[in-house]
Design a protein around this motif. Sequence first.
Motif, PDB file in Angstrom:
ATOM      1  N   SER A 278       0.830  -1.205   0.000  1.00  0.00           N
ATOM      2  CA  SER A 278       0.000   0.000   0.000  1.00  0.00           C
ATOM      3  C   SER A 278       0.863   1.252   0.000  1.00  0.00           C
ATOM      4  CB  SER A 278      -0.933   0.016   1.211  1.00  0.00           C
ATOM      5  OG  SER A 278      -1.839  -1.059   1.158  1.00  0.00           O
ATOM      6  N   LYS A 279       1.856   1.282   0.881  1.00  0.00           N
ATOM      7  CA  LYS A 279       2.732   2.446   0.965  1.00  0.00           C
ATOM      8  C   LYS A 279       3.553   2.635  -0.310  1.00  0.00           C
ATOM      9  CE  LYS A 279       3.628   1.432   5.651  1.00  0.00           C
ATOM     10  NZ  LYS A 279       4.651   1.280   6.685  1.00  0.00           N
ATOM     11  N   ALA A 280       3.910   1.525  -0.943  1.00  0.00           N
ATOM     12  CA  ALA A 280       4.714   1.590  -2.162  1.00  0.00           C
ATOM     13  C   ALA A 280       3.880   1.971  -3.381  1.00  0.00           C
ATOM     14  CB  ALA A 280       5.404   0.251  -2.406  1.00  0.00           C
ATOM     15  N   GLY A 281       2.559   1.935  -3.236  1.00  0.00           N
ATOM     16  CA  GLY A 281       1.695   2.297  -4.354  1.00  0.00           C
ATOM     17  C   GLY A 281       1.505   1.184  -5.366  1.00  0.00           C
ATOM     18  N   SER A 282       1.636  -0.044  -4.928  1.00  0.00           N
ATOM     19  CA  SER A 282       1.548  -1.175  -5.847  1.00  0.00           C
ATOM     20  C   SER A 282       0.176  -1.853  -5.790  1.00  0.00           C
ATOM     21  CB  SER A 282       2.643  -2.197  -5.541  1.00  0.00           C
ATOM     22  OG  SER A 282       2.564  -3.262  -6.462  1.00  0.00           O
ATOM     23  N   ASP A 283      -0.718  -1.379  -6.645  1.00  0.00           N
ATOM     24  CA  ASP A 283      -2.052  -1.981  -6.707  1.00  0.00           C
ATOM     25  C   ASP A 283      -1.968  -3.442  -7.135  1.00  0.00           C
ATOM     26  OD1 ASP A 283      -3.337   0.412  -5.970  1.00  0.00           O
ATOM     27  OD2 ASP A 283      -3.280   1.124  -8.042  1.00  0.00           O
ATOM     28  N   ARG A 284      -1.043  -3.749  -8.025  1.00  0.00           N
ATOM     29  CA  ARG A 284      -0.878  -5.134  -8.482  1.00  0.00           C
ATOM     30  C   ARG A 284      -0.478  -6.038  -7.320  1.00  0.00           C
ATOM     31  NH1 ARG A 284       3.647  -7.327 -12.722  1.00  0.00           N
ATOM     32  NH2 ARG A 284       3.044  -9.513 -12.584  1.00  0.00           N
ATOM     33  N   ALA A 285       0.442  -5.562  -6.487  1.00  0.00           N
ATOM     34  CA  ALA A 285       0.875  -6.357  -5.335  1.00  0.00           C
ATOM     35  C   ALA A 285      -0.259  -6.531  -4.338  1.00  0.00           C
ATOM     36  CB  ALA A 285       2.083  -5.709  -4.669  1.00  0.00           C
TER      37      ALA A 285
END
Length: 85
Positions: free
Chosen positions: A26-33
């Motif tokens: 979430s913090k990294a901005g990774s919707d895919r993750a």
Amino acid sequence: MELLLASQANPNLVDNLNSSPLMEASKAGSDRAIRALVQGGATWHMSTIDTAAALCTTVFEANLPLLRRYLAAGARADAGDYDAR
């Protein structure tokens, strides 16, 4: 991460700073993750009070993208703090 999940890695491990893979994605901005982790069995791990604090902080900082990612990761929008606000 997808390889680890396919190898039965535990997506719900929490580190010594009380952070989980969902929080870091979430913090990294990774919707895919976030999607991969949720599909792999990851669940939101924070207490109701901690969730409320995290959500309030994102609102205070006007960080709508992070707020959306927290909600996609399973944070409850109706989480209340110590006095149920």
